[in-house]
Write a protein that holds these residues in place. Sequence first.
Motif, PDB file in Angstrom:
ATOM      1  N   GLU A  79       0.817  -1.200   0.000  1.00  0.00           N
ATOM      2  CA  GLU A  79       0.000   0.000   0.000  1.00  0.00           C
ATOM      3  C   GLU A  79       0.855   1.255   0.000  1.00  0.00           C
ATOM      4  N   GLU A  80       1.962   1.207   0.716  1.00  0.00           N
ATOM      5  CA  GLU A  80       2.866   2.356   0.836  1.00  0.00           C
ATOM      6  C   GLU A  80       4.268   1.846   1.132  1.00  0.00           C
ATOM      7  N   ALA A  81       5.274   2.505   0.530  1.00  0.00           N
ATOM      8  CA  ALA A  81       6.670   2.143   0.776  1.00  0.00           C
ATOM      9  C   ALA A  81       7.510   3.414   0.768  1.00  0.00           C
ATOM     10  N   LEU A  82       7.864   3.862   1.953  1.00  0.00           N
ATOM     11  CA  LEU A  82       8.620   5.108   2.096  1.00  0.00           C
ATOM     12  C   LEU A  82      10.013   4.809   2.626  1.00  0.00           C
ATOM     13  N   LEU A  83      11.014   5.315   1.905  1.00  0.00           N
ATOM     14  CA  LEU A  83      12.404   5.127   2.304  1.00  0.00           C
ATOM     15  C   LEU A  83      13.002   6.468   2.684  1.00  0.00           C
ATOM     16  N   ALA A  84      13.344   6.617   3.970  1.00  0.00           N
ATOM     17  CA  ALA A  84      14.081   7.796   4.440  1.00  0.00           C
ATOM     18  C   ALA A  84      15.559   7.443   4.405  1.00  0.00           C
ATOM     19  N   ILE A  85      16.380   8.331   3.820  1.00  0.00           N
ATOM     20  CA  ILE A  85      17.765   7.951   3.568  1.00  0.00           C
ATOM     21  C   ILE A  85      18.689   9.156   3.531  1.00  0.00           C
ATOM     22  N   CYS A  86      19.898   8.955   4.016  1.00  0.00           N
ATOM     23  CA  CYS A  86      20.986   9.924   3.841  1.00  0.00           C
ATOM     24  C   CYS A  86      22.284   9.166   3.678  1.00  0.00           C
ATOM     25  N   TYR A 126      20.835  16.423   6.628  1.00  0.00           N
ATOM     26  CA  TYR A 126      19.579  16.418   5.887  1.00  0.00           C
ATOM     27  C   TYR A 126      19.371  15.066   5.206  1.00  0.00           C
ATOM     28  N   TYR A 127      18.172  14.527   5.366  1.00  0.00           N
ATOM     29  CA  TYR A 127      17.863  13.268   4.699  1.00  0.00           C
ATOM     30  C   TYR A 127      16.706  13.454   3.728  1.00  0.00           C
ATOM     31  N   ASP A 128      16.628  12.526   2.771  1.00  0.00           N
ATOM     32  CA  ASP A 128      15.597  12.552   1.741  1.00  0.00           C
ATOM     33  C   ASP A 128      14.605  11.417   1.983  1.00  0.00           C
ATOM     34  N   THR A 129      13.432  11.550   1.392  1.00  0.00           N
ATOM     35  CA  THR A 129      12.441  10.482   1.429  1.00  0.00           C
ATOM     36  C   THR A 129      12.009  10.145   0.014  1.00  0.00           C
ATOM     37  N   PHE A 130      12.006   8.850  -0.285  1.00  0.00           N
ATOM     38  CA  PHE A 130      11.577   8.360  -1.587  1.00  0.00           C
ATOM     39  C   PHE A 130      10.351   7.459  -1.415  1.00  0.00           C
ATOM     40  N   ASP A 131       9.404   7.635  -2.290  1.00  0.00           N
ATOM     41  CA  ASP A 131       8.281   6.712  -2.393  1.00  0.00           C
ATOM     42  C   ASP A 131       8.673   5.657  -3.421  1.00  0.00           C
ATOM     43  N   ILE A 132       8.945   4.431  -2.977  1.00  0.00           N
ATOM     44  CA  ILE A 132       9.458   3.400  -3.891  1.00  0.00           C
ATOM     45  C   ILE A 132       8.437   2.289  -4.134  1.00  0.00           C
ATOM     46  N   GLN A 172      15.949   3.974   6.380  1.00  0.00           N
ATOM     47  CA  GLN A 172      14.897   3.099   6.895  1.00  0.00           C
ATOM     48  C   GLN A 172      13.750   3.056   5.905  1.00  0.00           C
ATOM     49  N   LEU A 173      13.439   1.840   5.465  1.00  0.00           N
ATOM     50  CA  LEU A 173      12.320   1.606   4.572  1.00  0.00           C
ATOM     51  C   LEU A 173      11.143   1.071   5.387  1.00  0.00           C
ATOM     52  N   THR A 174      10.008   1.742   5.300  1.00  0.00           N
ATOM     53  CA  THR A 174       8.793   1.297   5.983  1.00  0.00           C
ATOM     54  C   THR A 174       7.757   0.932   4.927  1.00  0.00           C
ATOM     55  N   LYS A 218       3.019  -3.459   8.914  1.00  0.00           N
ATOM     56  CA  LYS A 218       4.223  -2.725   8.508  1.00  0.00           C
ATOM     57  C   LYS A 218       5.449  -3.628   8.559  1.00  0.00           C
ATOM     58  N   LEU A 219       6.279  -3.495   7.554  1.00  0.00           N
ATOM     59  CA  LEU A 219       7.585  -4.144   7.508  1.00  0.00           C
ATOM     60  C   LEU A 219       8.636  -3.053   7.511  1.00  0.00           C
ATOM     61  N   VAL A 220       9.539  -3.078   8.493  1.00  0.00           N
ATOM     62  CA  VAL A 220      10.581  -2.057   8.612  1.00  0.00           C
ATOM     63  C   VAL A 220      11.933  -2.674   8.278  1.00  0.00           C
ATOM     64  N   ILE A 221      12.639  -2.052   7.346  1.00  0.00           N
ATOM     65  CA  ILE A 221      13.982  -2.493   6.964  1.00  0.00           C
ATOM     66  C   ILE A 221      14.913  -1.314   7.201  1.00  0.00           C
ATOM     67  N   ALA A 222      15.734  -1.405   8.229  1.00  0.00           N
ATOM     68  CA  ALA A 222      16.608  -0.301   8.626  1.00  0.00           C
ATOM     69  C   ALA A 222      18.066  -0.686   8.419  1.00  0.00           C
ATOM     70  N   THR A 223      18.901   0.305   8.247  1.00  0.00           N
ATOM     71  CA  THR A 223      20.323   0.051   8.087  1.00  0.00           C
ATOM     72  C   THR A 223      20.916  -0.488   9.380  1.00  0.00           C
ATOM     73  N   ASP A 224      21.627  -1.602   9.243  1.00  0.00           N
ATOM     74  CA  ASP A 224      22.338  -2.217  10.361  1.00  0.00           C
ATOM     75  C   ASP A 224      23.454  -3.076   9.774  1.00  0.00           C
ATOM     76  N   SER A 225      24.138  -3.838  10.622  1.00  0.00           N
ATOM     77  CA  SER A 225      25.299  -4.600  10.154  1.00  0.00           C
ATOM     78  C   SER A 225      24.920  -5.830   9.335  1.00  0.00           C
ATOM     79  N   SER A 226      23.610  -6.084   9.150  1.00  0.00           N
ATOM     80  CA  SER A 226      23.199  -7.203   8.294  1.00  0.00           C
ATOM     81  C   SER A 226      23.242  -6.838   6.815  1.00  0.00           C
ATOM     82  N   TRP A 227      23.393  -5.560   6.495  1.00  0.00           N
ATOM     83  CA  TRP A 227      23.492  -5.151   5.095  1.00  0.00           C
ATOM     84  C   TRP A 227      24.790  -5.694   4.509  1.00  0.00           C
TER      85      TRP A 227
END
Length: 798
Positions: free
Chosen positions: A59-66, A97-103, A150-152, A160-169
């Motif tokens: 339904e929605e996929a927002l990625l906040a990123i810097c 400053y971070y950006d947000t993408f609708d993916i 962080q992708l929500t 909701k499925l949250v995929i955040a940057t961590d050492s598993s990348w």
Amino acid sequence: MTATDQLMVAGMDQPLSASLGQASWITRLDNPLEKEAEFLNERPNIILEKTFDVSDEVEEALLAICGLGYYTLYVNGQRMGDAYLNSDVTNYDKTVYYDTFDIRAQLKQGSNKLSVELANGWYNAAPITILGKYNVRKQLAVGKPCLIGQLTITDASGEKLVIATDSSWESRQGPYLFNNLYIGETVTDDIQEAASTQKTVKIAGPNGCLTPSFIPKIKRQKHYLPAKLTKDPTGEGMLIDFGTILSGHFLCDVAADFLGRITFLYAEELNADGTLSFDSSISGTYGVTDEAHRINASDPIIQKDVIKKNKQTLFRFENQYCYHSFRYVLVKAEPTAAGVEGLLSDIQAYSVHTDLAAVSRFGSSSEELDRLWEAARNTRLNNIHSYFEDCTRERFSYGGDIVALIDSHLYSHDMHELLKKVFMDFANDQTPEGGIPQTAPYVGIMTNGTSNGAGSLGWQLVFPVLASKIGQHYQDTAFVQEQLPALRKHLGYLLAFDFDYIRYCCLGDWGSVDAGILNNRIVSPDQEFCSACMYLILLEEYKELFSVYAVPETMMRTLALRILEARSTIIELFRNEDGSFASGTQSSFIFALKAELYENVAKKHQLEKNLIAHIRKEDGVFRFGIFGMSWAYAILSELGEDELIYNWLSRREEPNYLGMLANGNQTLGEYFPLQNGSNKVQGSLNHAMFSSYTVWMMEKLIGISFKKDHRIQLAPYFPMDLTEVRGSLRTSPGIIEAQWVRTEADKLNYSVTLPESLDYELCLGDAYRIINKEITPAGEERQTIRLLLETAAPIEVS
């Protein structure tokens, strides 16, 4: 950040919510103890990736990123957006400053992959020495290129499925073996994928507050093709001439059958023998010695890119993480036996700058005036990459340059959000005592500054000027209200100094034709006097700014007393018996008028008459520096001396503007001719600090003025050797379009189309009288005013 943080999605219009609450800063595990001397060593840039599954309808996929210093985002192999040189430059220890993408559209059911390529940008600056003494790495927030994101994903059921940057990348190596903003890029087509996988680690990252980006992004703009391809006079390679100076990216294809190394060298001009001259584009020296690359610390920095090609496939090269200022590109191939002819195809270039919306246009019957307008616009845009730079050589955000050009920026593009961001850059680097730095971010420059990291007075003037323009021009008083503590702190800092000390703390009218060279340093005319005036001008700016905001009465009383003290002391110290000041240069006259160094109207008029007489005596040459030049166009126009201004802009003998545009260059230079003995002082050929004249072109040739009280004034000036001028200005009430056409020597048609609701004042002066006036509807609640004008006095025919 919280889930309710509102921001604009990168490259789109609708507001979105994004969160980084579960994300950590991550990077590839490389040697964290590398020395500055190893900076120039080649190492592949960082790519960080995450594979994940999507099982339900999204339904929605927002990625906040810097990504710092710069990043490029790919979703399932598709590059997201058309922006370059992300993220927004600032003091990363204060703000990130971070950006947000609708993916949502890029995701698919099943396996998906996020890939983020990182580059050094300003966060991993080279230890190079700019201007022979400033190592920006010692001043800026510095660290390894790193990522937070962080992708929500929200499915149709609201889960909701949250995929955040961590050492598993996952980490792997990118194709850029080297990248630096001042030097260039080294890229290869030979990446060993299997051997390049490395560990990802969490790190502390910069200390700045994560903040949604709100300014327009940096994008490729004008497209250029080569004007000429020739052999280099030295026989070393091929010379590409793009016909004009631009600031941006170079692109080309390299033939599949070539294996070896190709080097691209960039320059703004040629020597007399046809070889590249790097004098105008050298920013400094390397600062470190690298024996492997045969580089010494004192070697000058020459902009260059290198391709290392090892595969027999067509290779596409295009700049990604730097930008060059160039007209000419010298291409060298190794092995040289291969030659260069036929190796490259699809050669092109793009100017690259912040994607600001234009608010004006200009055209006339004079090709030279059109070129002046376009050159000023080009040069200013060439030096905007999420902040205002002085030139493409230094790339520092000098407050003084911003002050001198602020009105020309406002008449050129929509600057509302960028001005707020730049104001915050200076606020972030405000000293603990309250001083404002020479540049923001602060890079160590404080020439003639007041104290302890604070800049010189004319450059500190940027703080109240930015606040004033944001509040007045864009009517954003709420923003200024929020910044009052920082503004009051700055004023308190300025008032803490005795006038006898602080009056010396400025560079005066920087860039004047009258500047002298002393011990290989440029000295402005009447520098001591102009510096004292600048303190008074700075205080007066605060007096006007604070007149509409809540400021303690005690501070305002102290401010008023200091203004009286400074004005009387300057008059006592510097005024001569004939009413002039200091040594009587043009700069001294314009500073005296700007600082209102007169007790009555008679003395003001005497100053004005002396200034005009001085300019006429010096053959109509405007000898001002960047401040005086900007103020002179406004002051002289108010005195009815538009012809004096017009003749200066049209002047063909040096010093002049048109000489800067010789040979097709569409950019302005840093200096009018300055001599150091027999040597000409060479500055940047892509420097915007003297482009303030476009304010006069808008207000007088087109005839549209935006006043402080939000009135629109229509007060055109009609030069006799022009037959037509046309242009427009977009204001908050709507677009104003104006045009005048000379039909006979003593008659012309003048028309203005504007919103019916707009209040305006028509000021034609005494030179013309209205023969006929007609007002007609122009659709969409707009009207057109048509005037037939005739000269009020007979035209003298020689």
